[in-house]
Design an enzyme around this catalytic site. Structure first.
Site, PDB file in Angstrom:
ATOM      1  CG  HIS A 137      -1.870  -1.035   1.395  1.00 43.85           C
ATOM      2  ND1 HIS A 137      -1.822  -1.959   2.394  1.00 43.85           N
ATOM      3  CD2 HIS A 137      -2.977  -1.328   0.664  1.00 43.85           C
ATOM      4  CE1 HIS A 137      -2.841  -2.786   2.294  1.00 43.85           C
ATOM      5  NE2 HIS A 137      -3.561  -2.436   1.254  1.00 43.85           N
TER       6      HIS A 137
ATOM      7  CD  GLU B 153       2.206  -5.458 -12.551  1.00 41.50           C
ATOM      8  OE1 GLU B 153       3.000  -4.604 -12.086  1.00 41.50           O
ATOM      9  OE2 GLU B 153       2.496  -6.214 -13.489  1.00 41.50           O
ATOM     10  CE  LYS B 154      -1.249  -9.629  -3.155  1.00 39.30           C
ATOM     11  NZ  LYS B 154      -2.683  -9.525  -2.898  1.00 39.30           N
TER      12      LYS B 154
ATOM     13  CB  SER C  89      -1.433 -10.075   1.066  1.00 41.72           C
ATOM     14  OG  SER C  89      -2.769 -10.302   1.439  1.00 41.72           O
TER      15      SER C  89
END
Ligand code: AMP
Length: 289
Positions: free
Chosen positions: A37, A148-149, A187
């Site tokens: 982030h 892009e993840k 994540s």
């Protein structure tokens, strides 16, 4: 840094910023911020503008209420991290503020309900669409930054802009996936796993990626299912390799057919002890011309 909870206040504040000729960058998140982030936040330095990070765990995008309720939250640490990075505004609406009177449109191109996460997550993308549309309506950003993840989500944002905000001049920026030294993508859900489970996940992503991409580059074939290394600890939801042009087409987006050099992307979703992790990798070096 100013924290704003209501849409009305955000609209009024941004109106004043625009009167001073400021541009606006929006970075939507569900909080529990990590280095991935924060890389989006750093990316916003490329675009001189007032920066807004939104933090909202969107209930509409979860099809399992336990998954929604157990979604990790760390608002105090999030605000500290954003303050350090000189974010101008953090938008932290309540559930009621975001969802009341929201019109949920049920319609999306085929890919969003039949491919990748769309095939496994029910109304996930419909739920994402509702909230992102609302955020775009309120903020009307000049720049919007996404990772892009979540590549299929990126296709959705592109679709939303093309379908509903064509005249708003929103520049969509795709920021690269940030991974740990061992290769596992950051994540918010990693925190739900033990160290041992993190090692299993890391090995699983790595071995699938290497096996499938090596096979594909060697043969040009897609029949890699039997080669995928299986481990009892990890359940594979999908391992799919797609040409990006195919994905654009199936998600209702214009296909750029200028070059023979096709871009392929490998998508992996795996589940460990009910925690679902996704990642995707660009396949470099394959030329079908
Ligand atoms: P989320 O809070 O999971 O909704 O993610 C908010 C934004 O951060 C999305 O645009 C994601 O694609 C992006 N993001 C999540 N993880 C990463 C990562 N490891 N690297 C780069 N961007 C990420």
């Amino acid at each position: 840094m100013i924290i704003i909870n209501s849409k009305r206040e955000l609209i009024d504040t941004l109106c004043r910023e625009r009167e001073r000729d400021c541009k606006v960058t929006l970075i939507p998140t569900m909080g529990n911020l990590h280095k991935g982030h924060l890389s989006l936040v750093d990316k916003s330095d490329d675009f001189p503008s007032k920066k807004i990070v939104s933090i909202f765990v969107n209930p509409l995008q979860f099809d399992d209420s336990n998954d929604y309720l157990s979604y990790p939250k760390s608002i105090k640490a999030d605000l500290e991290a954003l303050e350090k990075r000189k974010i101008d505004y953090v938008f932290v609406p309540t559930k009621e503020e975001m969802i009341e009177n929201l019109i949920e449109l049920d319609e999306l191109p085929w890919g969003f309900t039949n491919l990748l996460c769309g095939a496994f997550r029910g109304k996930h993308f419909i739920g994402v669409q509702s909230i992102i549309k609302e955020l775009f309506k309120v903020v009307d950003p000049d720049y919007a930054i996404f990772g892009e993840k979540d590549f299929q989500q990126y296709l959705l944002i592109k679709f939303i802009i093309e379908r509903y905000f064509r005249n708003n001049n929103i520049q969509l920026i795709l920021a690269p996936t940030i991974r740990m030294d061992n290769g596992l993508a950051f994540s918010s859900r990693n925190i739900l796993l033990s160290q041992e489970q993190i090692s299993h996940a890391t090995r699983a992503f790595q071995s699938i990626k290497n096996t499938v991409i090596d096979y594909f580059l060697e043969t040009g074939l897609f029949n890699f299912d039997n080669l995928i290394p299986r481990s009892g600890k990890v359940h594979y939801q999908y391992v799919k390799l797609y040409n990006e042009q195919y994905l654009y087409d199936k998600h209702g987006l214009d296909v750029n057919v200028k070059s023979n050099q096709k871009t392929f992307r490998l998508f992996i979703a795996l589940v460990i002890d009910n925690v679902r992790l996704i990642d995707n990798y660009l396949v470099e070096g394959y030329d079908i011309s």
